[in-house]
Design a protein around this motif. Structure first.
Motif, short mmCIF file in Angstrom:
data_model
loop_
_atom_site.label_atom_id
_atom_site.label_comp_id
_atom_site.label_asym_id
_atom_site.label_seq_id
_atom_site.Cartn_x
_atom_site.Cartn_y
_atom_site.Cartn_z
N PHE A 27 0.84 -1.20 0.00
CA PHE A 27 0.00 0.00 0.00
C PHE A 27 0.88 1.26 0.00
O PHE A 27 0.54 2.26 -0.65
N ARG A 28 1.99 1.23 0.71
CA ARG A 28 2.92 2.36 0.73
C ARG A 28 3.42 2.67 -0.68
O ARG A 28 3.50 3.83 -1.09
N SER A 31 0.80 4.30 -2.77
CA SER A 31 0.64 5.69 -2.34
C SER A 31 1.77 6.56 -2.86
O SER A 31 1.55 7.67 -3.36
N VAL A 47 -10.06 0.24 -2.96
CA VAL A 47 -10.84 0.55 -1.76
C VAL A 47 -11.32 -0.75 -1.11
O VAL A 47 -11.23 -0.93 0.11
N PHE A 50 -8.32 -2.55 0.46
CA PHE A 50 -7.86 -1.83 1.65
C PHE A 50 -8.78 -2.13 2.83
O PHE A 50 -8.32 -2.44 3.94
N ASN A 51 -10.08 -2.04 2.63
CA ASN A 51 -11.04 -2.28 3.71
C ASN A 51 -11.01 -3.74 4.18
O ASN A 51 -11.17 -4.02 5.37
N GLU A 196 0.29 8.20 6.13
CA GLU A 196 -0.76 8.63 5.21
C GLU A 196 -1.39 9.95 5.64
O GLU A 196 -1.72 10.79 4.81
N PHE A 211 -6.26 6.86 1.30
CA PHE A 211 -6.05 5.96 2.42
C PHE A 211 -6.41 6.63 3.75
O PHE A 211 -7.06 6.04 4.61
N SER A 212 -5.97 7.89 3.94
CA SER A 212 -6.31 8.56 5.20
C SER A 212 -7.81 8.85 5.28
O SER A 212 -8.40 8.82 6.36
N ILE A 214 -10.22 6.95 3.99
CA ILE A 214 -10.90 5.69 4.33
C ILE A 214 -10.78 5.42 5.82
O ILE A 214 -11.77 5.07 6.50
N ILE A 215 -9.57 5.58 6.35
CA ILE A 215 -9.35 5.38 7.79
C ILE A 215 -10.25 6.32 8.59
O ILE A 215 -10.92 5.93 9.55
#
Length: 325
Positions: A27-28, A31, A47, A50-51, A196, A211-212, A214-215
């Motif tokens: 993921f890094r 990004s 998405v 990631f979830n 993120e 990513f941020s 979604i978190i």
């Protein structure tokens, strides 16, 4: 690569640290390459991936009682024109549901109130430009209220703000109660979250907030649990001021319940210089000598009351002062 952190939710069995770190690095890399390079279809698949991967609760919260919060509203973004005062209290908070684009702490359409703990940070984060007519609102927590706040901090470095340092120290204590196999996974995941939230994103490439956002959405938009608990805000280091101070994002629907609006001050921006060399200076923005300050509000009718007599008096005094010079 593995699909999720927790292999068996019934026994709370996690994948190995090595496998979790491999997926985090995947993921890094995405990004770092820029999510704006992906197609809409690829974003949708990402998405979901990631979830699926983050299938555990990693909120790190504490009550917070902000002494003061500052928010800068650029009037033309609300009214469509400069030199027009905002009339409604609702103009000072976050946009209605369904209106906003993706941002650091919200997915598209989600309503979040962004503020800073000091005026300098609020101005630097929003960066109004020459001739902009801006409204600075000052808020405090209501007596008897609190915010269930999730702290973004890096478990090993860049904890430069007072709030990040406090969260880091609390993190060290919390780790002692974690299972030995979970503690390093927790640390690696919090590192990724911090990276993120702290990364710089171009205004025209906001999908890189994915990513941020979604978190944040999982933290802020989740309904209260069976005990009525929910995360209500997220604090994170200011990216534009090199992580030395703190910003906060609050679920917009809670703002008028949790916060008191103390005052609004209206300025016209005369000069700006957002050069990095001025980050520790107060000279990065200059505003008009004529500033209007007001603290009368009708919350029931959603109105800001302006003291026109005071504005006229201030204008006359400023004119007389300039005549004497």
């Amino acid at each position: 690569m593995i699909e999720r952190i927790v292999r068996d939710p019934s026994t709370h069995t996690c994948e190995s640290l090595e496998d979790v770190t491999e997926k985090l690095n995947y993921f890094r890399q995405l990004s770092a390459n820029g999510l704006h390079n992906l197609t809409e279809g690829e974003i949708d698949l990402l998405v979901k991936e990631f979830n699926t991967f983050f299938n555990l609760n990693l909120s790190f919260f504490a009550d917070t009682y902000p002494t003061k919060l500052f928010r800068v509203t650029n009037n033309k973004l609300i009214t469509g024109t400069n030199q027009y005062k905002l009339q409604n209290i609702s103009n000072l908070i976050g946009p209605p549901e369904g209106v906003s684009g993706i941002n650091r702490c919200n997915l598209k359409g989600e309503s979040v109130f962004y503020a800073a703990l000091d005026l300098k940070t609020a101005l630097w984060e929003t960066q109004p430009q020459k001739d902009d007519y801006i409204t600075v609102s000052e808020w405090t927590i209501k007596p008897g209220q609190r915010l269930n706040n999730h702290f973004i901090f890096h478990p090993t470095d860049t904890n430069l703000s007072k709030e990040s340092k406090q969260a880091y120290e609390a993190h060290l204590e919390a780790k002692k109660s974690l299972h030995p196999t979970l503690a390093p996974i927790f640390t690696e995941t919090m590192k990724f979250f911090a990276e993120e939230f702290m990364k710089k994103v171009d205004e025209d490439k906001k999908i890189n907030y994915l990513f941020s956002s979604i978190i944040s959405s999982r933290l802020l938009q989740t309904k209260p649990d069976s005990n009525g608990f929910r995360i209500e805000s997220i604090s994170y280091p200011s990216i534009k001021l090199d992580h030395k101070v703190t910003n906060i994002a609050i679920l917009n629907s809670l703002v008028l319940e949790k916060l008191d609006l103390k005052s609004v001050t209206i300025y016209t921006v005369m000069e700006t210089n957002y050069d990095d060399a001025l980050k520790d200076s107060l000279d990065f923005v200059k505003v008009s000598a004529l500033q209007t300050f007001h603290k009368s509000f009708d919350f029931e009718n959603n109105c800001i009351y302006y003291d026109l007599e005071r504005e006229l008096k201030d204008a006359i005094e400023l004119h007389e002062k300039s005549e004497r010079q």
